[in-house]
Every structure is written in structure tokens, then in C-alpha cells.
Design an enzyme around this catalytic site. Structure first.
Site, PDB file in Angstrom:
ATOM      1  N   HIS A  74      33.231 -13.915  25.687  1.00  0.00           N
ATOM      2  CA  HIS A  74      32.701 -14.966  26.563  1.00  0.00           C
ATOM      3  C   HIS A  74      31.438 -15.543  25.940  1.00  0.00           C
ATOM      4  O   HIS A  74      30.516 -14.798  25.599  1.00  0.00           O
ATOM      5  CB  HIS A  74      32.366 -14.389  27.952  1.00  0.00           C
ATOM      6  CG  HIS A  74      33.564 -14.253  28.824  1.00  0.00           C
ATOM      7  ND1 HIS A  74      33.494 -14.145  30.190  1.00  0.00           N
ATOM      8  CD2 HIS A  74      34.877 -14.229  28.527  1.00  0.00           C
ATOM      9  CE1 HIS A  74      34.712 -14.057  30.692  1.00  0.00           C
ATOM     10  NE2 HIS A  74      35.571 -14.088  29.706  1.00  0.00           N
ATOM     11  N   TYR A 202      28.124 -15.873  38.879  1.00  0.00           N
ATOM     12  CA  TYR A 202      27.151 -15.168  39.714  1.00  0.00           C
ATOM     13  C   TYR A 202      26.712 -16.165  40.783  1.00  0.00           C
ATOM     14  O   TYR A 202      26.107 -17.197  40.462  1.00  0.00           O
ATOM     15  CB  TYR A 202      25.941 -14.734  38.890  1.00  0.00           C
ATOM     16  CG  TYR A 202      26.217 -13.603  37.907  1.00  0.00           C
ATOM     17  CD1 TYR A 202      26.772 -13.857  36.654  1.00  0.00           C
ATOM     18  CD2 TYR A 202      25.910 -12.279  38.231  1.00  0.00           C
ATOM     19  CE1 TYR A 202      27.016 -12.828  35.758  1.00  0.00           C
ATOM     20  CE2 TYR A 202      26.151 -11.241  37.330  1.00  0.00           C
ATOM     21  CZ  TYR A 202      26.707 -11.527  36.101  1.00  0.00           C
ATOM     22  OH  TYR A 202      26.947 -10.508  35.213  1.00  0.00           O
ATOM     23  N   PRO A 294      23.760  -3.312  39.112  1.00  0.00           N
ATOM     24  CA  PRO A 294      24.790  -3.851  38.206  1.00  0.00           C
ATOM     25  C   PRO A 294      24.643  -5.339  37.877  1.00  0.00           C
ATOM     26  O   PRO A 294      25.357  -5.843  37.003  1.00  0.00           O
ATOM     27  CB  PRO A 294      26.100  -3.608  38.970  1.00  0.00           C
ATOM     28  CG  PRO A 294      25.708  -3.465  40.397  1.00  0.00           C
ATOM     29  CD  PRO A 294      24.321  -2.894  40.403  1.00  0.00           C
ATOM     30  N   LYS A 298      24.079  -4.026  32.742  1.00  0.00           N
ATOM     31  CA  LYS A 298      23.368  -3.296  31.680  1.00  0.00           C
ATOM     32  C   LYS A 298      23.653  -1.782  31.640  1.00  0.00           C
ATOM     33  O   LYS A 298      23.317  -1.128  30.653  1.00  0.00           O
ATOM     34  CB  LYS A 298      21.847  -3.481  31.853  1.00  0.00           C
ATOM     35  CG  LYS A 298      21.387  -4.872  31.514  1.00  0.00           C
ATOM     36  CD  LYS A 298      21.366  -5.104  30.027  1.00  0.00           C
ATOM     37  CE  LYS A 298      21.288  -6.544  29.631  1.00  0.00           C
ATOM     38  NZ  LYS A 298      22.504  -7.087  29.040  1.00  0.00           N
ATOM     39  N   TYR A 386      20.898 -11.087  28.515  1.00  0.00           N
ATOM     40  CA  TYR A 386      22.247 -10.785  28.999  1.00  0.00           C
ATOM     41  C   TYR A 386      23.143 -10.315  27.855  1.00  0.00           C
ATOM     42  O   TYR A 386      23.892  -9.352  28.003  1.00  0.00           O
ATOM     43  CB  TYR A 386      22.844 -12.020  29.683  1.00  0.00           C
ATOM     44  CG  TYR A 386      24.093 -11.711  30.473  1.00  0.00           C
ATOM     45  CD1 TYR A 386      24.027 -11.361  31.820  1.00  0.00           C
ATOM     46  CD2 TYR A 386      25.356 -11.755  29.874  1.00  0.00           C
ATOM     47  CE1 TYR A 386      25.166 -11.060  32.544  1.00  0.00           C
ATOM     48  CE2 TYR A 386      26.500 -11.460  30.586  1.00  0.00           C
ATOM     49  CZ  TYR A 386      26.398 -11.115  31.925  1.00  0.00           C
ATOM     50  OH  TYR A 386      27.540 -10.810  32.638  1.00  0.00           O
TER      51      TYR A 386
END
Ligand code: RFL
Ligand code: PHB
Length: 391
Positions: A74, A202, A294, A298, A386
Site C-alpha cells: 500500500h 481511518y 492499535p 505499531k 506510519y
């Protein structure tokens, strides 16, 4: 039975398996002690996003072939705020992406790679106790099938998760713990349906956070924020899908394909760090030393970076007798852990509804999201963290 090995590894989750794999490949002998059966460990559905450093480490461990064939790269993810979406382009912002691939599969490949090497694993061990950790000759004892066993070793790796025995074997006078418990959890559903989008979403929403994730083109993973006291039984599949639809942007929700939940569970959200990560001959890795909420994806990735540092230090020690890496392990690992803590806390605070938040905090969340949408430097901060800070 009395045994001897070089490194005793308590816990056969991702940390323990990856450490055992890297050490065995370097000719270092290990024994992995796992409280549960292999089938139980392999039934766990947890993390889904691998940082690029984790991907490369799994390849180096000889457990990356299927991941490379089946994992999905991704190059970005989506943030949505009350129905409006914008994309964080990882590749454009920092030059790398992430691999979407389930922890369940990673664990399966590590077990297969361990079997191929003939590594030693003991399952369904009970009453594990660590002895003489502050001496040159530590020992681990346990019961298995009603029989007492003892293992002498050079080092013990505590890879037994948040509720394991390893961290608690460090005297309280030495340990310093940092903890933040969030007043909500994530209700997660795995379903054999095509994902609603090919990249993760998200979603911040007045009714609470939601996440649309996936495992492969036929397997979706969705989460919604729920109050901490919620029980899984309180949520039928239909109620879950309806709530998820309300929290996702309208044009996305309209295309959501639903189906029976093949797994449904609640994970409470917590941030936790225990310092130091080394005491005498005991070294902690992964969830045994730290827990992140979560939101930043990580948890598994931090387990991998701990294992990277520890395996490098142990291999250095056995090759040349140089203990410097071991001496630096705790500080090196913690420096990275705290940065991932910050990122997970930041993204959690940004995206969730908090019972105690008033209009001021709500407005700050809106502004922070606007900053991300408008300012490339803010998106770059998110992308770098990220996709994973360097080891
Ligand atoms: P694990 O996976 O907990 O493995 C520890 C292993 O040790 C065993 N054990 C013992 N063995 C012997 N003696 C004892 N006394 C023992 N006590 C425990 C356990 O049976 C287990 O097999 O820790 P590890 O290896 O450090 O790996 C860490 C990751 O599993 C963890 O960080 C992530 O899964 C966290 N996490 C998530 N991370 C993400 O990045 N994204 C997610 O979506 C995500 N979802 C989750 C999660 C963790 C969860 N937990 C721990 C409740 C969802 C859940 C439900
Ligand atoms: C998942 O797919 O399980 C997942 C993905 C991203 C997260 C957390 C969980 O931040």
C-alpha cells in the site's frame, strides 16, 4: 528433565518465533517455551500492517516468500473526518509504502521456517519460572504434561506478551512503568467479503472512530470504537454493519459488502512501557515490554524492531564475545519504542471520541485534521512514522 541451550525464549508469538529464527540461522541454539498449543497461537487474528523494516526483516529471516507473493503493498491510506476523505500518500511523502499482510500468516510462516531448521519448541508449558537472572548461569523451570523440567542457558529472552512472567521477574525496585488506559476499545470483525476500498480508511466520526482494513481481496477487517465496558455479545453482525456504515464516508458506505463475521472480538486500548528492557541476563521483546493502541498499527512492528536489535546484539556476542550490543539493547530499543508510543498516542487522540472532550478539544481535532489535509510537512510526519522509523 534437565536441558541446556544458549538462549531460552519464553513465548512463541511473533517476537519469540522471529528471534528464534534469526538466532538459529546464525548457528545459535534456542528453545522456545510457549504456554498455548500451536493451533491456539495460529488462531489469533491481530495486526495487519507491516512496516517496510518488518518486511525486510522477515525476508532476512527466510520467512518472506509467501508474504512477497500474497502481501499487498500500500502506497497510502485515507483519513476521513465527518464524511470527507483525504489521502496520505506514503510513497510521495517519504518514498516507501507498507505491506498489508496478517499477523496470523506471519506466525504461520515463522513456524514453518522454524520446523525446516529443526528449531526446538515446547508447547503447553505451565508454571514457567525464571531463576538467577542476575547471575552468569540463568535457569528456566516449567511443568509440561505433569512433569517438571529445567533449562540452563546463557540468556533468557522474555517474549511472552503483556501478561507473561518475564517482565514481572524484574524486581519492582528496578522497574519503572508508564501507562495510559483509554476509555474505549475496538470491536473488530473479520469477514469473507471484498474490502470496501483497496486502501485503509481511518474514519473520525461524531459517533466514534471506525477503521476499514483488509487481509486480501476476499477478506475484510473492520473495527469500530466502542465504550470500554462493551461485550462482544452485545453486538449482532447486523448491528455492527449498520454502525460501521454510519461512520464511514457516505459514498464508501454505500458500496460496503457485508457478510457473516468469521471472527468478532474486542481489544481494549492501552499505552504501556516498562523500563528497562534488560535486567541481568533477561532481555524483554515486544508486548512483554510495551503495548500501543492499535491505531498506528505499531504493535507487531515494534516487536520486530526489538527482535532486530536483540538478535544483532546476541549474534555479535557469540561471534566475537563483544557484549556492547547487549549492554546498549535496552536504551536502543526504548528510543524507538517511545517514538512509536508517541505516534500511536497522537493518532489515537486525533481520531477517537473521548467522553471527557469538550468543544475545545473537538475543535483541536478538526484543526489537526485540516493541517494534515493542507500541509505537506504534516503529511510527511504521518507517512514517515506510519511506514516505520529507521532501525
Ligand atoms: P504475543 O503475540 O502476545 O505473544 C506472546 C506469547 O507468549 C505466550 N505466553 C507464555 N508462554 C510461556 N509462559 C508464559 N507464562 C506465557 N505467557 C504468555 C502467549 O501465549 C503468546 O503466544 O506477543 P509478541 O510476540 O510480543 O507479539 C506482539 C504482537 O502480537 C502485538 O504487538 C500485536 O498483535 C498487537 N495487536 C495489534 N497490533 C497491531 O499492530 N495491529 C492490530 O490490529 C493489533 N490488534 C493486538 C491486536 C493485540 C491484541 N492483544 C494482545 C490482546 C489485537 C489484540 C486482541
Ligand atoms: C488490521 O488490519 O487489523 C489493522 C490495520 C491497521 C491498524 C490496526 C489494525 O491501525
Amino acid at each position: 528433565m534437565n536441558m541446556r541451550t544458549q538462549v531460552a525464549i519464553v513465548g512463541g508469538g511473533p517476537s519469540g518465533l522471529l528471534l528464534s529464527q534469526l538466532l538459529n540461522r546464525a548457528g545459535i541454539e534456542t528453545v522456545v517455551l510457549e504456554r498455548r498449543s500451536r493451533a491456539h497461537v495460529l488462531a489469533r487474528i491481530r495486526a495487519g500492517v507491516l512496516e517496510w523494516g518488518t518486511v525486510e526483516l522477515l525476508r532476512r529471516a527466510g520467512a518472506g516468500d509467501r508474504m512477497d507473493r500474497e502481501g499487498i503493498v500500500h502506497d497510502g491510506c485515507w483519513l476521513s473526518a465527518d464524511g470527507e476523505m483525504f489521502r496520505i500518500d506514503f510513497r510521495e511523502s517519504c518514498g516507501v509504502g507498507v505491506m498489508v499482510y496478517g499477523q496470523t500468516e506471519v506466525t504461520k510462516h515463522l513456524y514453518a521456517a522454524q520446523d525446516a531448521l529443526g528449531a526446538s519448541h515446547r508447547h503447553e508449558v505451565e508454571d514457567v519460572v525464571l531463576h538467577d537472572l542476575d547471575s552468569d548461569a540463568p535457569r528456566v523451570t516449567w511443568r509440561e504434561g505433569g512433569q517438571a523440567h529445567a533449562l540452563r542457558c546463557d540468556f533468557v529472552a522474555g517474549c511472552d506478551g503483556f501478561r507473561g512472567v518475564s517482565r514481572r521477574s524484574i524486581p519492582e525496585s528496578v522497574r519503572q512503568e508508564f501507562e495510559k488506559v483509554y476509555p474505549f476499545g475496538w470491536l473488530g470483525v473479520l469477514s469473507r467479503t471484498p474490502p470496501v476500498q483497496d486502501e485503509l480508511i481511518y474514519a473520525s466520526h461524531a459517533r466514534g472512530f471506525a477503521l476499514a482494513s483488509l487481509r486480501n481481496p476476499q477478506l475484510s477487517r473492520y473495527y469500530i470504537q466502542v465504550p470500554v465496558e462493551t461485550r462482544v455479545e452485545d453486538w449482532s453482525d447486523d448491528a455492527f454493519w449498520e454502525e460501521l456504515r454510519r461512520r464511514l464516508p457516505e459514498e464508501i458506505a454505500g458500496t460496503l459488502v457485508t457478510g457473516p463475521a468469521i471472527e468478532k472480538s474486542i481489544a481494549p486500548l492501552r499505552s504501556f512501557v516498562s523500563e528497562p528492557m534488560r535486567w541481568g541476563r533477561l532481555f524483554l521483546c515486544g508486548d512483554a515490554a510495551h503495548i500501543v493502541p492499535p491505531t498506528g498499527a505499531k504493535g507487531l512492528n515494534l516487536a520486530a524492531s526489538d527482535v532486530h536489535y536483540l538478535s544483532r546484539a546476541l549474534i555479535g556476542f557469540y561471534r566475537s564475545g563483544d557484549a556492547e550490543g547487549l549492554d546498549r539493547y535496552s536504551d536502543t530499543a526504548l528510543a524507538r519504542v517511545w517514538k512509536a508510543m508517541r505516534f500511536s498516542w497522537w493518532l489515537t487522540t486525533l481520531m477517537h471520541r473521548f467522553p471527557h472532550h469538550g468543544p475545545y478539544e473537538r475543535r483541536m481535532q478538526d484543526i489537526e485534521l485540516a493541517v494534515l489535509r493542507e500541509q505537506p510537512a504534516a503529511r510527511r510526519m504521518m507517512a514517515e512514522n506510519y511506514t516505520g522509523l529507521p532501525y
